[in-house]
Structure formats: C-alpha cells, structure tokens
Scaffold this motif. Sequence first.
Motif, short mmCIF file in Angstrom:
data_model
loop_
_atom_site.label_atom_id
_atom_site.label_comp_id
_atom_site.label_asym_id
_atom_site.label_seq_id
_atom_site.Cartn_x
_atom_site.Cartn_y
_atom_site.Cartn_z
N THR A 1 50.68 -121.09 -18.98
CA THR A 1 49.54 -120.74 -19.82
C THR A 1 49.85 -119.53 -20.70
OG1 THR A 1 48.09 -121.54 -18.09
CG2 THR A 1 47.09 -120.19 -19.79
N ALA B 1 52.10 -120.12 -23.64
CA ALA B 1 51.61 -120.85 -24.80
C ALA B 1 51.48 -119.95 -26.03
CB ALA B 1 50.27 -121.50 -24.49
N LEU B 2 51.43 -118.64 -25.81
CA LEU B 2 51.31 -117.72 -26.94
C LEU B 2 52.60 -116.94 -27.12
CD1 LEU B 2 47.78 -116.13 -26.54
CD2 LEU B 2 48.58 -117.62 -28.37
N PRO B 3 52.96 -116.63 -28.38
CA PRO B 3 54.13 -115.77 -28.59
C PRO B 3 53.91 -114.40 -27.94
CG PRO B 3 53.44 -116.74 -30.66
CD PRO B 3 52.39 -117.08 -29.65
N THR C 1 54.67 -111.49 -28.89
CA THR C 1 54.17 -110.44 -29.78
C THR C 1 52.65 -110.41 -29.78
OG1 THR C 1 56.00 -111.15 -31.16
CG2 THR C 1 54.59 -109.42 -32.03
N ILE C 2 52.04 -111.60 -29.80
CA ILE C 2 50.58 -111.66 -29.83
C ILE C 2 50.00 -111.07 -28.55
CG2 ILE C 2 48.62 -113.24 -29.78
CD1 ILE C 2 50.05 -115.02 -31.70
N ILE D 1 50.39 -107.30 -28.59
CA ILE D 1 49.43 -106.67 -29.50
C ILE D 1 48.06 -106.64 -28.83
CG2 ILE D 1 48.18 -106.96 -31.68
CD1 ILE D 1 50.76 -107.85 -32.96
N LEU D 2 47.68 -107.76 -28.20
CA LEU D 2 46.41 -107.80 -27.46
C LEU D 2 46.37 -106.69 -26.41
CD1 LEU D 2 45.35 -111.42 -26.47
CD2 LEU D 2 43.94 -109.64 -27.45
N LEU D 3 47.46 -106.57 -25.65
CA LEU D 3 47.49 -105.58 -24.57
C LEU D 3 47.46 -104.16 -25.12
CD1 LEU D 3 50.01 -107.16 -22.04
CD2 LEU D 3 47.58 -106.85 -21.75
N THR D 4 48.13 -103.93 -26.27
CA THR D 4 48.09 -102.57 -26.83
C THR D 4 46.69 -102.24 -27.32
OG1 THR D 4 48.86 -103.38 -28.96
CG2 THR D 4 50.51 -102.46 -27.51
N LEU E 1 63.76 -104.96 -29.60
CA LEU E 1 63.25 -105.57 -30.83
C LEU E 1 61.72 -105.63 -30.81
CD1 LEU E 1 64.33 -106.94 -33.39
CD2 LEU E 1 64.14 -109.10 -32.22
N SER F 1 60.16 -102.29 -31.30
CA SER F 1 60.30 -101.83 -32.67
C SER F 1 59.34 -102.56 -33.60
CB SER F 1 61.74 -102.03 -33.15
OG SER F 1 62.60 -101.27 -32.35
N VAL F 2 59.16 -103.86 -33.37
CA VAL F 2 58.21 -104.62 -34.20
C VAL F 2 56.82 -104.03 -34.04
CG1 VAL F 2 57.03 -106.82 -34.44
CG2 VAL F 2 59.50 -106.77 -34.24
N THR G 1 44.46 -124.71 -20.72
CA THR G 1 45.23 -123.61 -21.32
C THR G 1 44.35 -122.84 -22.30
OG1 THR G 1 47.19 -124.99 -21.17
CG2 THR G 1 47.33 -123.05 -22.57
N PHE H 1 61.97 -106.64 -40.15
CA PHE H 1 61.51 -105.35 -40.65
C PHE H 1 62.66 -104.47 -41.13
CE2 PHE H 1 61.94 -104.87 -36.11
CZ PHE H 1 62.56 -103.65 -35.96
N PHE I 1 53.54 -111.60 -39.12
CA PHE I 1 52.83 -110.31 -39.05
C PHE I 1 53.62 -109.27 -39.83
CE2 PHE I 1 51.48 -111.29 -34.41
CZ PHE I 1 50.70 -112.32 -34.87
N PHE J 1 45.32 -110.16 -38.88
CA PHE J 1 45.37 -110.00 -37.42
C PHE J 1 45.79 -108.58 -37.05
CE2 PHE J 1 47.85 -110.42 -33.42
CZ PHE J 1 46.78 -110.69 -32.59
N ILE K 1 49.79 -123.50 -32.01
CA ILE K 1 51.09 -123.62 -31.34
C ILE K 1 51.12 -124.85 -30.44
CG2 ILE K 1 52.54 -122.52 -29.60
CD1 ILE K 1 51.68 -119.84 -30.94
#
Lengths: 295, 306
Positions: free
Chosen positions: A133, A136-138, A140-141, A144-147, A225, A228-229, B15, B144, B246, B261, B284
């Motif tokens: 589960t 299913a998401l990258p 990075t996403i 970003i949510l957690l930050t 990486l 840094s992103v 999911t 970047f 992004f 976003f 996705i």
Amino acid sequence: MMTRLERELASTDARSLGRDAWEQLCANRMARIGGGLFIGIALLCLIGPFFVPHSHETTQLAYGAQAPSWTHWFGTDELGRDILVRTLIGGRISIGVGFAATMVALLIGVVYGMIAGYYGGRIEAAMMRFVDTLYALPFTIIVILLTVLLGRSILLIFLAIGAVEWLTMARIVRGQTKALRKQTFVDAAIVGGAPTRRILARHILPNLLSPVIVFTTLTIPAVILLESVISFLGLGVQPPTSSWGILINEGAVKLDIYPWMLIFPALFFSLTIFALNFVGDGLRDALDPKSMGES
Amino acid sequence: MYLLILKRLLQAIPTLWVIATATFILMQLIPGGPFDIEKDIPEEVQALINAHYGLDLPRHEQYFRFLEQRLRGDFGPSYKYAGWDVDEIIAQSFPVSLELGLYALLVALTVGTPIGVLAALRHNRPSESVLMGFAMLGICLPAFVLGPILIMVFSMQLGWFNPFGWNTLGDRVLPVVTLGLFYAAYIARLARSGMLDVMRLDYIRTAHAKGLAQKAVVMRHALRTALYPVVAYLGPAVAGLISGSFVVETIFFIPGLGSFFVNSAFNRDSTMVMGTVLFYAVLILFFNLLVDLIQMWMNPRTRHDD
C-alpha cells in the motif's frame, strides 16, 4: 583430533560478518575506486572545515559575492560566507543524513522482512499488504507529506526518509528469508531447540549479508538524493543549517550572476552520488551471480 | 485478461482507501488549522470560516464527509486559493504536468533505448564505454543540478531558450531534457543488459546461422525480448516522472500540478495536499495497470501468472 565437520565449523567461525563484507567490497575494482573517492569526499567534509580560515556562519557583507580567489577558493555568497566551508559543512549534513536514514531503513527493513518471511502465512500476507500500500506512492510524496506533518528539523527529516526507504529493504529480506526458511539447517536449528530469536539472529541474518550489503550501498545515495530534493524544494533542512540541496537551491537562484555558488556544491554532490553508485554497482556485480560476466 | 483487469481494479480500492484515510489522519494530527496564520481576525469570523469548511464538526463526521466527497470526485475547496476547488486546480494544472511528463518519457525512450542497444552490440569496444559513460552521467546528475546548469549554458550563455515559462514550444525543451535525461540513462542501462542477455540465447544464434543480416536479427528477433525490462520499468518511471516534475516545475516556474503540490505543502493547505496525493495515487495505479497490460501483450509468458 577434530572431525572434519568440527574443522569446517572452526574455519567458518573465524570469518566475522564485517570481515566477510570487507573482503567482498575490496574484491571489486569499481567498488574500490568509488569507495576511495567517497571516503576522500567524506574525510574532506569531516576535517576540512578545521583547516579553512573562514566560518560558514559569520556573514561579512564587505566580502559579499566574490568570485573564487586565493583567499576564498570557491568564492563567497552574497552575505560573504565562504562557499568552500559551506559546501563542506553542507556535506556533513547530507552524508550524515544519508547514513543515519539508511541505518533506520536497514534496521526496520531487515527486522520486518525477516519476521514476515520467517513466519509466512497470514502474518506475512498482512505485513506485505501494508508495504504494498505504501509502495503505491512515490517516496518523495510520502516524505513531503511527513515533513508537512512532522515539521522541518534534521532529525525529523531523516526519520521521515528512513520511514519510507525501509520498504524495499523489507521486500528483499522477506524474499531471501522465505527461501532460507526452507533450508535444512534451519530445520536442524529448530529441532535442536533453538529459540526463534536465536535462529533469526544466528542462522538467517548471516545468510542475508550479501543482498543486504548491496542494497544498503545503493540506498545511501538514494537517501542523499531524496534529502537534497526535499531540501532543494525548501521542505527539508532549514537555513541557517545547510545541506547540499539548500546550497544548490541558493546557487540555482543566483546562477546568472554568481555561478560559482551553484557549480561547487553541485560538483561535490554529483561526485558523491557517482562514487556511491559505483560502489553499489560494483558490489552487485561481485555478489550477484546472475549478472556475472557482464560489464 | 478482463478478469485480471477487474481483479486489479478491485485490489486498488483498499489501497486508495488506506491512502485516503492515512492522509486524512496525518492532516488532522498537524498542530494548528489552515487558518491560524491570520491572527488578527475576530473569533466570530474564525468560527464562521471554520463552519464554512466544516472544520467545526466532530472528527468522525469530518471523516465521513471527506470520504463521501472523494467518492463523488469532489476534492473540496482549497484552503489557500480562496474560491477554487481542489479539483478545479488539478483540472487546470495537471494537463501541463502530463504534457511535460509524456514528452520526457518519449525523450527517455527514444534516446535511451537506441543507446543501450547500440552499447550492447558494441560490447567490449571503446564506443560502448562512451555510450555507457553518458548513461552514468545522466544517472549522477539529478534534475535539480542539471536544470540550473542547462539554464546557465543554454539560456544565459547561448541565449537559445527562455530560462523559464511554459508558453512557446521552445520553452518545453529544457524542462523536458532535464526531466527525461535520468530516465534515458536508466533505460539505456536496462536496454543494454537486456540486449546482452538476449544475444547469448540459442534462437539468436539460429537466426545468425540461417544467414540473416545483423540488422534483421536485432530488429526482428532480439529487440522485442530485450526490451522486456524496459517495459517493466515504465511503471516505476511514471511514478518517478510525477515526483520529478515537482523539482523541474519549481526550477522552470511551470504552472503544473507539481508546483501547486509543493506550494500547498508549504502553506499547509491540507485539502489541496490530500487531494493531490489521492489523485497521484489513482494515476499511478492506473499507469501500473496499463504497463502490466503492455507487458502481457508483449510477453505471452507473463499472461498466466495471475
């Protein structure tokens, strides 16, 4: 007089986990070159700042935005801070986060994967469904949510990164453990009355060594990486703390007038990623029999 | 075939539910509401705003309202861009991101595949090292770093392209190259090792033995099998292109979904963040299904796995 079995046991015992890993690392030329380059950069970041007669924090507006010179090898930023020192200090953060977050991922991933793979059945199905589960998401996403949720301090960044990078590790370890579980030496240990924890620690874990080492060396550059992103986007480490992502971001804004602010941090960053990928690829070639003979 | 599609679609539901619920919980846990910045507004006004957005309801009612809205495809109003619904923002900005991503994928495939195949055919010759050196470069230069360097060289020094924007066709060149190069490099590596594996197989030797020219052997026999790993990589590549956008959209000031976003993450615009994450998840899952179908069409052996 030792029996043959005893002698064999004695000889395998003499090689510790760390030594085994080290020998595998040294056996490969690509890994050696990459490793040497990386250790050089890391040492430079660690002890370099003590030898540069400038501070990364003190602002000297009179010396603002100078091109590289003999006093400031990499030039200065608008506030007169030496870019060389800032790059080295930023490297400490980037590399530090890279290692710390990888260790978090390693710990969670190996334990989680071993438990799922060893017990199998419903436990495994439930545990791996959870991983799928999140998968299913990258990453990075999710980071970003957690930050957004956790805030933006260094500690939380590396927790957030560690919290996503363990997923792949868990998958790899699970697969390996499942295969090992069917081996007779595990049955022998069970029959011998060894508790599960001991079986996992003494019999399963050492056999996971190669895939885990390979994947760990490939995770470190991925984590650097990712950090840094996130920092580049302004969602990671916050100024005045700097990491390579932040320096590259600052440089990117000013690249038309002060290109040195971009070039030097970018160079250090890319070289590090390059070196670590070399180590990882070299190791994978050395340890994975499937890819032998190529490259 | 249809059964498999149906099965995958059913699998997607839990999911999506877990992701939706998780984003909801995460946003609830954040200290402070989305309107806490405006300190000087009177309490009654604050209460009215909260009531307007349903923030005064009990948690579980907010949750059910949230789930019900999502099911209708209604992502709720943006907290930050007043008067805009999240779905409107997505509808307006996503086509830009999609265009960027598709071009980048196209560049990655058309550049990466030939490089990898050529490198494999020139195995152990100097030209292989040159080609794979390029691929290594692409992998070690993240967007970047590459983006600003491209701007520096092609906009500032040579003046060929605008440094930012998304208006003319020329504006698309630098962002697409920035986003696509990493994937071109990765695909080149996959294509090379796939090609090396295939060229060792018996049926290729047979094709050579019956006197086919090298070109015909490669194009008609080897290529299809050699590209399985590349096709399998398309799923992760799409996910990567989404998160890569992004960075690229931020560097080149492109008004795509990625920059919205990132901005909404800055502003803690919770409906916008949740909506976008959910939207990305659907996207996705859809692309992964598509890639699986392409794989099954290309490689009959994978058809009986599920």
